[in-house]
Design an enzyme around this catalytic site. Structure first.
Site, PDB file in Angstrom:
ATOM      1  N   ASP A  49      62.427  39.101  61.409  1.00  0.00           N
ATOM      2  CA  ASP A  49      63.375  40.177  61.702  1.00  0.00           C
ATOM      3  C   ASP A  49      62.606  41.482  61.857  1.00  0.00           C
ATOM      4  O   ASP A  49      62.383  42.195  60.899  1.00  0.00           O
ATOM      5  CB  ASP A  49      64.397  40.296  60.565  1.00  0.00           C
ATOM      6  CG  ASP A  49      65.438  41.373  60.847  1.00  0.00           C
ATOM      7  OD1 ASP A  49      65.652  41.711  62.022  1.00  0.00           O
ATOM      8  OD2 ASP A  49      66.019  41.883  59.880  1.00  0.00           O
ATOM      9  N   ASP A  54      59.340  39.876  67.122  1.00  0.00           N
ATOM     10  CA  ASP A  54      59.196  40.236  68.534  1.00  0.00           C
ATOM     11  C   ASP A  54      57.869  39.736  69.096  1.00  0.00           C
ATOM     12  O   ASP A  54      57.811  39.181  70.193  1.00  0.00           O
ATOM     13  CB  ASP A  54      59.274  41.756  68.720  1.00  0.00           C
ATOM     14  CG  ASP A  54      60.634  42.323  68.377  1.00  0.00           C
ATOM     15  OD1 ASP A  54      61.615  41.545  68.305  1.00  0.00           O
ATOM     16  OD2 ASP A  54      60.723  43.556  68.178  1.00  0.00           O
ATOM     17  N   GLY A 125      81.914  43.196  49.298  1.00  0.00           N
ATOM     18  CA  GLY A 125      81.748  41.761  49.118  1.00  0.00           C
ATOM     19  C   GLY A 125      80.368  41.232  49.469  1.00  0.00           C
ATOM     20  O   GLY A 125      80.152  40.029  49.463  1.00  0.00           O
ATOM     21  N   ASP A 127      76.327  40.408  49.069  1.00  0.00           N
ATOM     22  CA  ASP A 127      75.457  40.032  47.963  1.00  0.00           C
ATOM     23  C   ASP A 127      74.643  41.233  47.486  1.00  0.00           C
ATOM     24  O   ASP A 127      74.327  41.347  46.311  1.00  0.00           O
ATOM     25  CB  ASP A 127      74.521  38.898  48.385  1.00  0.00           C
ATOM     26  CG  ASP A 127      73.751  38.319  47.213  1.00  0.00           C
ATOM     27  OD1 ASP A 127      74.383  38.035  46.169  1.00  0.00           O
ATOM     28  OD2 ASP A 127      72.524  38.165  47.323  1.00  0.00           O
ATOM     29  N   GLU A 134      78.286  38.802  38.544  1.00  0.00           N
ATOM     30  CA  GLU A 134      78.538  37.875  39.652  1.00  0.00           C
ATOM     31  C   GLU A 134      77.423  36.837  39.714  1.00  0.00           C
ATOM     32  O   GLU A 134      77.669  35.646  39.884  1.00  0.00           O
ATOM     33  CB  GLU A 134      78.637  38.652  40.973  1.00  0.00           C
ATOM     34  CG  GLU A 134      79.018  37.798  42.174  1.00  0.00           C
ATOM     35  CD  GLU A 134      77.831  37.136  42.897  1.00  0.00           C
ATOM     36  OE1 GLU A 134      78.069  36.157  43.622  1.00  0.00           O
ATOM     37  OE2 GLU A 134      76.682  37.562  42.697  1.00  0.00           O
ATOM     38  N   ALA A 135      76.170  37.287  39.564  1.00  0.00           N
ATOM     39  CA  ALA A 135      75.036  36.356  39.569  1.00  0.00           C
ATOM     40  C   ALA A 135      75.145  35.371  38.414  1.00  0.00           C
ATOM     41  O   ALA A 135      74.820  34.186  38.557  1.00  0.00           O
ATOM     42  CB  ALA A 135      73.718  37.134  39.495  1.00  0.00           C
ATOM     43  N   TRP A 138      77.546  32.463  39.086  1.00  0.00           N
ATOM     44  CA  TRP A 138      76.999  31.445  40.001  1.00  0.00           C
ATOM     45  C   TRP A 138      75.872  30.657  39.351  1.00  0.00           C
ATOM     46  O   TRP A 138      75.371  29.704  39.941  1.00  0.00           O
ATOM     47  CB  TRP A 138      76.469  32.120  41.262  1.00  0.00           C
ATOM     48  CG  TRP A 138      77.529  32.438  42.265  1.00  0.00           C
ATOM     49  CD1 TRP A 138      78.329  33.532  42.278  1.00  0.00           C
ATOM     50  CD2 TRP A 138      77.875  31.676  43.393  1.00  0.00           C
ATOM     51  NE1 TRP A 138      79.162  33.495  43.354  1.00  0.00           N
ATOM     52  CE2 TRP A 138      78.906  32.355  44.071  1.00  0.00           C
ATOM     53  CE3 TRP A 138      77.430  30.471  43.930  1.00  0.00           C
ATOM     54  CZ2 TRP A 138      79.498  31.878  45.223  1.00  0.00           C
ATOM     55  CZ3 TRP A 138      78.013  30.005  45.094  1.00  0.00           C
ATOM     56  CH2 TRP A 138      79.039  30.705  45.725  1.00  0.00           C
ATOM     57  N   LYS A 140      72.909  32.092  38.688  1.00  0.00           N
ATOM     58  CA  LYS A 140      71.656  32.630  39.204  1.00  0.00           C
ATOM     59  C   LYS A 140      70.853  33.342  38.124  1.00  0.00           C
ATOM     60  O   LYS A 140      69.640  33.490  38.261  1.00  0.00           O
ATOM     61  CB  LYS A 140      71.936  33.591  40.353  1.00  0.00           C
ATOM     62  CG  LYS A 140      72.562  32.902  41.555  1.00  0.00           C
ATOM     63  CD  LYS A 140      72.925  33.901  42.642  1.00  0.00           C
ATOM     64  CE  LYS A 140      73.574  33.211  43.839  1.00  0.00           C
ATOM     65  NZ  LYS A 140      73.921  34.169  44.889  1.00  0.00           N
TER      66      LYS A 140
END
Length: 143
Positions: A49, A54, A125, A127, A134-135, A138, A140
């Site tokens: 990216d 490129d 919303g 990550d 939240e981690a 899950w 994490k």
């Protein structure tokens, strides 16, 4: 690198490409130089990216066949996490990098410690803006 890929049949990964760049730059002011010299892998899931992507695109018209194996790097970072007796993360920023590190730790039932520093907002919303609870939900991180 493309010639080595063709001659050996061994595919490059983003981390092996970064290692090579660190060795080739031969500059002691570069973090990638020191990582390469000390055999510390640098995982970059978004290596393509930007400018490097490129250049790979342009080069593919000159000489086709160069393979950059993203899946092998995912396997490598996940296996490092899974085999670790202890895992921690200091993440400055968010996005792909945060998600990549946290997902690797998910494979070992969570990082033991984690520090997040970013400007991401929770309301959208993404990550990037997600908080540590939240981690934890899950798997994490462990708390």
């Amino acid at each position: 690198m493309a010639d080595e890929n063709a001659a050996t049949g061994v595919n490059w990964t983003p981390s092996t490409m970064i290692r090579r760049l660190g060795l080739e730059i031969d500059n002691e002011d570069s973090i990638y130089y020191w990582c390469a010299k000390n055999d510390i892998p640098v995982f970059s899931p978004a290596l393509t990216d930007g400018s490097i992507g490129d250049m790979l695109f342009f080069h593919s018209y000159k000489k086709d066949g160069f393979v950059l194996d993203l899946v092998q790097d995912i396997r490598n970072i996940n296996m490092k996490a899974m085999k670790s007796k202890h895992s921690g993360a200091i993440i400055i920023g968010g996005g792909v990098v945060k998600h990549h590190i946290m997902n690797a730790n998910l494979m070992r039932n969570g990082a033991d410690e984690c520090v997040l520093i970013n400007t991401g907002q929770e309301f959208d919303g993404s990550d990037s803006g997600a908080k540590l609870d939240e981690a934890k939900s899950w798997g994490k991180i462990r708390m």
